[in-house]
Design a protein around this motif. Structure first.
Motif, PDB file in Angstrom:
ATOM      1  N   ASP A  61      -4.768 -11.909 -10.912  1.00 15.91           N
ATOM      2  CA  ASP A  61      -4.434 -10.510 -11.170  1.00 15.91           C
ATOM      3  C   ASP A  61      -5.662  -9.615 -11.218  1.00 15.91           C
ATOM      4  OD1 ASP A  61      -1.768 -10.846 -11.130  1.00 15.91           O
ATOM      5  OD2 ASP A  61      -1.456 -10.671 -13.298  1.00 15.91           O
ATOM      6  N   LYS A  65      -6.603  -8.173  -6.516  1.00 22.06           N
ATOM      7  CA  LYS A  65      -5.657  -7.076  -6.396  1.00 22.06           C
ATOM      8  C   LYS A  65      -6.423  -5.824  -5.998  1.00 22.06           C
ATOM      9  CE  LYS A  65      -1.382  -6.838  -8.925  1.00 22.06           C
ATOM     10  NZ  LYS A  65      -0.754  -6.628 -10.192  1.00 22.06           N
ATOM     11  N   ASP A  67      -6.613  -2.609  -3.556  1.00 20.75           N
ATOM     12  CA  ASP A  67      -5.930  -1.721  -2.645  1.00 20.75           C
ATOM     13  C   ASP A  67      -6.943  -0.751  -2.042  1.00 20.75           C
ATOM     14  OD1 ASP A  67      -3.371  -2.804  -3.034  1.00 20.75           O
ATOM     15  OD2 ASP A  67      -3.103  -1.628  -4.875  1.00 20.75           O
TER      16      ASP A  67
END
Length: 178
Positions: A61, A65, A67
């Motif tokens: 996590d 992760k 973006d």
């Protein structure tokens, strides 16, 4: 048959005792049958894997992760053309998605093999070397600890008790002189 006894239906003199709960291998009451029923064992090698939630324990996590907004951001007053911004977003997202798939297709199985071997070796060493060494060390140190404790109680306790008795008769008073 002895007087007063009739033979059992099978022809034996004594009937085999029948337990109310039934045989432990073939219970005749439901409660015991439920207790004795074996639950199917789940083998880690044949268990079903979840193809939707592939990180159920949330191992990655905080690491992967990432973006587009985590990597590229334009502050207020410094904006590129909207079309360039959208094309950059799409390029980043699609490239990351497909390149990851390509890398996992090429290296996924070899890396799984390497990590499987590594964790097998790690488990083997832990089970067959580390834990037995620690257990034997604890057993040996327990013997040494007992001998050490006996020596301390034999030699040091009388000495410290004698010193304590010597200093127990000393009285100190504090006076404040003005």
């Amino acid at each position: 048959a002895p007087p007063g006894r009739s033979p059992s239906p099978q022809g034996f003199l004594y009937a085999a005792p029948v337990r109310e709960q039934g045989n432990i291998y073939k219970p005749n009451n439901k409660m015991m049958a439920d207790e004795m029923s074996e639950k199917p064992l789940r083998d880690a090698h044949t268990k079903e894997i979840d193809l939707v939630d592939r990180d159920p324990k949330h191992l990655n996590d905080d690491v992967v992760k990432i973006d587009f907004e985590d990597v590229i951001a334009e502050p207020e007053g410094t904006h590129s053309f909207d079309g360039i911004w959208k094309a950059s977003f799409t390029t980043f997202t699609v490239t990351k998605y497909w390149f990851y798939r390509l890398l996992s297709a090429i290296f996924g199985i070899p890396m799984a093999l390497i990590w499987g071997i590594y964790f097998a070796i790690l488990s083997f060493l832990h089970i067959w070397a580390v834990v037995p060494c620690i257990r034997s060390y604890l057993i040996e140190i327990q013997c040494i600890s007992r001998v050490y404790s006996i020596c301390i109680h034999t030699f040091c306790d009388p000495l410290f008790e004698a010193i304590g008795k010597m200093f127990s008769s000393i009285r100190a008073t504090v006076r404040k002189e003005i």
